[in-house]
Design a protein around this motif. Structure first.
Motif, PDB file in Angstrom:
ATOM      1  N   SER A  60       0.823  -1.210   0.000  1.00 22.35           N
ATOM      2  CA  SER A  60       0.000   0.000   0.000  1.00 22.35           C
ATOM      3  C   SER A  60       0.858   1.261   0.000  1.00 22.35           C
ATOM      4  O   SER A  60       0.556   2.231  -0.704  1.00 22.35           O
ATOM      5  CB  SER A  60      -0.951   0.007   1.194  1.00 22.35           C
ATOM      6  N   GLU A  61       1.941   1.263   0.745  1.00 22.83           N
ATOM      7  CA  GLU A  61       2.847   2.412   0.778  1.00 22.83           C
ATOM      8  C   GLU A  61       3.552   2.586  -0.571  1.00 22.83           C
ATOM      9  O   GLU A  61       3.728   3.704  -1.058  1.00 22.83           O
ATOM     10  CB  GLU A  61       3.879   2.245   1.889  1.00 22.83           C
ATOM     11  N   TYR A  62       3.940   1.484  -1.174  1.00 24.14           N
ATOM     12  CA  TYR A  62       4.585   1.535  -2.476  1.00 24.14           C
ATOM     13  C   TYR A  62       3.648   2.150  -3.515  1.00 24.14           C
ATOM     14  O   TYR A  62       4.056   2.996  -4.317  1.00 24.14           O
ATOM     15  CB  TYR A  62       5.015   0.129  -2.906  1.00 24.14           C
ATOM     16  N   ARG A  73       2.055   6.758  -6.973  1.00 24.08           N
ATOM     17  CA  ARG A  73       1.080   7.770  -7.375  1.00 24.08           C
ATOM     18  C   ARG A  73       1.666   9.178  -7.230  1.00 24.08           C
ATOM     19  O   ARG A  73       1.473  10.030  -8.106  1.00 24.08           O
ATOM     20  CB  ARG A  73      -0.190   7.628  -6.536  1.00 24.08           C
ATOM     21  N   VAL A  74       2.389   9.401  -6.149  1.00 23.88           N
ATOM     22  CA  VAL A  74       3.033  10.705  -5.952  1.00 23.88           C
ATOM     23  C   VAL A  74       4.049  10.948  -7.064  1.00 23.88           C
ATOM     24  O   VAL A  74       4.102  12.029  -7.651  1.00 23.88           O
ATOM     25  CB  VAL A  74       3.697  10.798  -4.559  1.00 23.88           C
ATOM     26  N   SER A  76      -2.676  15.856  -9.838  1.00 27.17           N
ATOM     27  CA  SER A  76      -3.107  15.075  -8.677  1.00 27.17           C
ATOM     28  C   SER A  76      -4.278  14.168  -9.037  1.00 27.17           C
ATOM     29  O   SER A  76      -4.338  13.021  -8.578  1.00 27.17           O
ATOM     30  CB  SER A  76      -3.466  15.992  -7.503  1.00 27.17           C
ATOM     31  N   ILE A  77      -5.174  14.637  -9.885  1.00 27.64           N
ATOM     32  CA  ILE A  77      -6.316  13.812 -10.304  1.00 27.64           C
ATOM     33  C   ILE A  77      -5.838  12.633 -11.152  1.00 27.64           C
ATOM     34  O   ILE A  77      -6.264  11.498 -10.946  1.00 27.64           O
ATOM     35  CB  ILE A  77      -7.347  14.675 -11.059  1.00 27.64           C
ATOM     36  N   CYS A  81      12.056   9.900  -3.208  1.00 31.94           N
ATOM     37  CA  CYS A  81      10.642   9.786  -2.884  1.00 31.94           C
ATOM     38  C   CYS A  81      10.235   8.329  -2.710  1.00 31.94           C
ATOM     39  O   CYS A  81       9.421   8.012  -1.854  1.00 31.94           O
ATOM     40  CB  CYS A  81       9.815  10.428  -4.004  1.00 31.94           C
ATOM     41  N   VAL A  82      10.759   7.442  -3.485  1.00 34.64           N
ATOM     42  CA  VAL A  82      10.361   6.046  -3.422  1.00 34.64           C
ATOM     43  C   VAL A  82      11.059   5.303  -2.288  1.00 34.64           C
ATOM     44  O   VAL A  82      10.545   4.351  -1.743  1.00 34.64           O
ATOM     45  CB  VAL A  82      10.615   5.336  -4.770  1.00 34.64           C
TER      46      VAL A  82
END
Length: 95
Positions: A26-28, A33-34, A52-53, A93-94
């Motif tokens: 879930s975190e991945y 998405r970010v 963001s959408i 970020c990842v």
């Protein structure tokens, strides 16, 4: 869904994912998405809200908070960055 085919429980799959990547699935997914949203902002393909959408966020504010959590900056700060700097920030970020 994958249990009958691969004979692994959800718990086992989650634990293997956690060992391999150091974070739960879930975190991945959230981090991916970010990253996608930030890529669109960097490429200047529209507004932060549109990015963001496309990245799967119903709320632009939630996207802003996630970006802030992972990068300690705002999404708009990614516009116009040098490619090397941008890629380094995305890699961070990842992790």
């Amino acid at each position: 869904m994958c249990e009958p085919r691969h004979k692994r429980s959800k718990t086992t799959l989650r634990e293997q994912f956690l060992r391999a990547l150091g974070m739960p699935p879930s975190e991945y997914i959230v981090r991916c998405r970010v990253r996608e949203g930030l890529r669109r902002i960097w490429a200047d393909t529209g507004t932060v809200e549109a990015a963001s959408i496309v990245a799967g966020y119903r709320s632009c504010n939630k996207f802003y908070r996630r970006v802030g959590r992972y990068t300690a900056t705002t999404p708009a700060a990614f516009r116009g960055l040098d490619l090397d700097v941008f890629e380094r920030l995305l890699d961070d970020c990842v992790r």
